[in-house]
Design an enzyme around this catalytic site. Structure first.
Site, mmCIF file in Angstrom:
data_model
loop_
_atom_site.group_PDB
_atom_site.id
_atom_site.type_symbol
_atom_site.label_atom_id
_atom_site.label_comp_id
_atom_site.label_asym_id
_atom_site.label_seq_id
_atom_site.Cartn_x
_atom_site.Cartn_y
_atom_site.Cartn_z
ATOM 1 N N ARG A 8 0.839 -1.200 0.000
ATOM 2 C CA ARG A 8 0.000 0.000 0.000
ATOM 3 C C ARG A 8 0.875 1.251 0.000
ATOM 4 O O ARG A 8 0.381 2.353 0.194
ATOM 5 C CB ARG A 8 -0.901 0.017 1.246
ATOM 6 C CG ARG A 8 -1.855 -1.176 1.319
ATOM 7 C CD ARG A 8 -2.788 -1.049 2.521
ATOM 8 N NE ARG A 8 -3.341 -2.341 2.905
ATOM 9 C CZ ARG A 8 -4.414 -2.892 2.352
ATOM 10 N NH1 ARG A 8 -5.061 -2.268 1.403
ATOM 11 N NH2 ARG A 8 -4.838 -4.069 2.758
ATOM 12 N N ASP A 69 10.237 -7.330 -0.676
ATOM 13 C CA ASP A 69 10.693 -6.820 0.597
ATOM 14 C C ASP A 69 12.058 -6.235 0.319
ATOM 15 O O ASP A 69 12.845 -6.805 -0.448
ATOM 16 C CB ASP A 69 10.761 -7.902 1.677
ATOM 17 C CG ASP A 69 10.820 -7.259 3.059
ATOM 18 O OD1 ASP A 69 10.165 -6.214 3.257
ATOM 19 O OD2 ASP A 69 11.534 -7.768 3.935
ATOM 20 N N SER A 70 12.295 -5.083 0.895
ATOM 21 C CA SER A 70 13.532 -4.392 0.567
ATOM 22 C C SER A 70 14.009 -3.618 1.766
ATOM 23 O O SER A 70 13.277 -3.444 2.742
ATOM 24 C CB SER A 70 13.290 -3.448 -0.609
ATOM 25 O OG SER A 70 12.271 -2.525 -0.292
ATOM 26 N N GLY A 153 12.357 7.211 1.468
ATOM 27 C CA GLY A 153 13.179 6.446 2.407
ATOM 28 C C GLY A 153 14.578 7.025 2.602
ATOM 29 O O GLY A 153 14.751 8.220 2.858
ATOM 30 N N ASP A 155 16.873 7.422 0.403
ATOM 31 C CA ASP A 155 17.459 7.951 -0.839
ATOM 32 C C ASP A 155 18.336 9.193 -0.642
ATOM 33 O O ASP A 155 19.421 9.268 -1.231
ATOM 34 C CB ASP A 155 16.354 8.260 -1.869
ATOM 35 C CG ASP A 155 15.863 7.012 -2.591
ATOM 36 O OD1 ASP A 155 16.541 5.970 -2.516
ATOM 37 O OD2 ASP A 155 14.797 7.080 -3.234
ATOM 38 N N LYS A 175 17.099 6.082 -11.639
ATOM 39 C CA LYS A 175 17.078 5.249 -10.434
ATOM 40 C C LYS A 175 16.434 3.891 -10.751
ATOM 41 O O LYS A 175 16.943 2.843 -10.364
ATOM 42 C CB LYS A 175 16.306 5.948 -9.297
ATOM 43 C CG LYS A 175 16.266 5.081 -8.044
ATOM 44 C CD LYS A 175 15.417 5.616 -6.906
ATOM 45 C CE LYS A 175 15.296 4.538 -5.820
ATOM 46 N NZ LYS A 175 14.302 4.821 -4.799
ATOM 47 N N HIS A 180 18.322 -1.470 -6.785
ATOM 48 C CA HIS A 180 18.063 -2.842 -6.342
ATOM 49 C C HIS A 180 16.722 -3.338 -6.878
ATOM 50 O O HIS A 180 16.610 -4.442 -7.396
ATOM 51 C CB HIS A 180 18.078 -2.891 -4.810
ATOM 52 C CG HIS A 180 17.239 -1.827 -4.140
ATOM 53 N ND1 HIS A 180 17.181 -0.519 -4.581
ATOM 54 C CD2 HIS A 180 16.369 -1.883 -3.098
ATOM 55 C CE1 HIS A 180 16.355 0.162 -3.829
ATOM 56 N NE2 HIS A 180 15.842 -0.632 -2.921
ATOM 57 N N ARG A 181 15.687 -2.467 -6.796
ATOM 58 C CA ARG A 181 14.362 -2.872 -7.281
ATOM 59 C C ARG A 181 14.376 -2.981 -8.802
ATOM 60 O O ARG A 181 13.793 -3.897 -9.384
ATOM 61 C CB ARG A 181 13.317 -1.857 -6.800
ATOM 62 C CG ARG A 181 11.932 -2.449 -6.673
ATOM 63 C CD ARG A 181 10.982 -1.563 -5.888
ATOM 64 N NE ARG A 181 11.373 -1.447 -4.509
ATOM 65 C CZ ARG A 181 11.948 -0.382 -3.970
ATOM 66 N NH1 ARG A 181 12.144 0.697 -4.680
ATOM 67 N NH2 ARG A 181 12.314 -0.388 -2.711
HETATM 68 P P1 IMP Z 1 9.380 -2.647 2.868
HETATM 69 O O1 IMP Z 1 8.218 -1.821 2.418
HETATM 70 O O2 IMP Z 1 9.118 -3.522 4.008
HETATM 71 O O3 IMP Z 1 10.080 -3.324 1.724
HETATM 72 O O4 IMP Z 1 10.387 -1.589 3.500
HETATM 73 C C1 IMP Z 1 11.280 -0.975 2.712
HETATM 74 C C2 IMP Z 1 11.960 0.128 3.483
HETATM 75 O O5 IMP Z 1 13.340 0.084 3.115
HETATM 76 C C3 IMP Z 1 11.433 1.487 3.052
HETATM 77 O O6 IMP Z 1 10.441 1.975 3.897
HETATM 78 C C4 IMP Z 1 12.694 2.339 3.092
HETATM 79 O O7 IMP Z 1 12.930 2.765 4.405
HETATM 80 C C5 IMP Z 1 13.788 1.344 2.707
HETATM 81 N N1 IMP Z 1 13.952 1.315 1.228
HETATM 82 C C6 IMP Z 1 13.714 0.271 0.401
HETATM 83 N N2 IMP Z 1 13.943 0.623 -0.891
HETATM 84 C C7 IMP Z 1 14.337 1.910 -0.858
HETATM 85 C C8 IMP Z 1 14.699 2.831 -1.889
HETATM 86 O O8 IMP Z 1 14.684 2.567 -3.104
HETATM 87 N N3 IMP Z 1 15.038 4.054 -1.462
HETATM 88 C C9 IMP Z 1 15.056 4.399 -0.151
HETATM 89 N N4 IMP Z 1 14.705 3.607 0.835
HETATM 90 C C10 IMP Z 1 14.348 2.344 0.493
#
Ligand code: IMP
Length: 198
Positions: A8, A69-70, A153, A155, A175, A180-181
């Site tokens: 979301r 998940d990232s 995040g 960035d 970007k 990574h994504r």
């Molecule tokens: P997820 O939604 O549980 O995958 O949480 C990912 C969190 O990792 C985000 O809320 C950010 O804090 C950080 N994150 C993941 N990808 C990025 C990115 O591309 N840029 C900046 N922060 C990221």
């Protein structure tokens, strides 16, 4: 091909829709389904969390689901904040609060020791229970002064050494190609292309 994206988070949904432009994937956001409960991200790693989200959302929606998940892994902090990236400074933490906590932890650490990776694990989960996983890693360095206003995040404090710009200074198209994504999505698209040819 209809795929529900198990998130979301507006920032992520926008990035992902852009990345899938030009494919025949019709991406539906989880915001279109109000019967899906909040899913606790209680796995031990990115893969466990992504797989759980994908499996649960597929169960509720009856659709093929893409979940990711990232997070950010900082070398000198032993991979922190990792799976806790979104809630590093507490549940419902803002990006600014998380960045502030990270910079406080890195106080006094010299620039050359501030290596970090953004990581992304992507799971494509089908209604028959089969799934594919894809993983991307983006190397950079954490800097003290936030720069740029794109992205989200971490960035603004993630410097991409080759480009001498933070991820928040990069235009979204750049970007999305190198992140990574972006890397994980490139693998997903390649896999879909290969399977379509068979
Ligand atoms: P997820 O939604 O549980 O995958 O949480 C990912 C969190 O990792 C985000 O809320 C950010 O804090 C950080 N994150 C993941 N990808 C990025 C990115 O591309 N840029 C900046 N922060 C990221």
């Amino acid at each position: 091909m209809k795929i529900v994206f198990a998130s979301r988070n507006g920032g992520k949904i926008k990035e992902i829709s852009d990345m899938l432009e030009g494919t025949d994937i019709e991406l539906a956001s989880l915001n279109n389904y109000d019967n899906v409960p909040e899913i606790a991200e209680d796995g031990k790693n990115f893969l466990e969390n992504a797989l759980k989200k994908a499996r649960v959302v597929s169960g509720y929606t009856g659709e093929t689901v893409l979940a990711d998940d990232s997070g950010l892994q900082v070398d000198v902090l032993g991979g922190e904040p990792g799976i806790y990236s979104a809630r590093y400074s507490g549940e419902n933490a803002t990006d600014a609060e998380n960045n502030k906590k990270l910079l406080a932890k890195l106080k006094g650490v010299p620039q050359e020791s501030r290596g970090a990776s953004f990581c992304c694990v992507l799971v494509l989960y089908r209604t028959d229970g089969s799934y594919d996983c894809f993983e991307g890693k983006w190397r950079g360095q954490i800097i003290d002064e936030p720069r740029g206003s794109n992205g989200f995040g971490y960035d603004p404090i993630f410097m991409v050494p080759d480009l001498k710009m933070t991820a928040a200074e990069l235009p979204a198209e750049i970007k999305n190609k190198i992140s990574h994504r972006g890397q994980a999505f490139a693998q997903l698209k390649e896999s879909l292309r290969t399977k379509a040819k068979k």
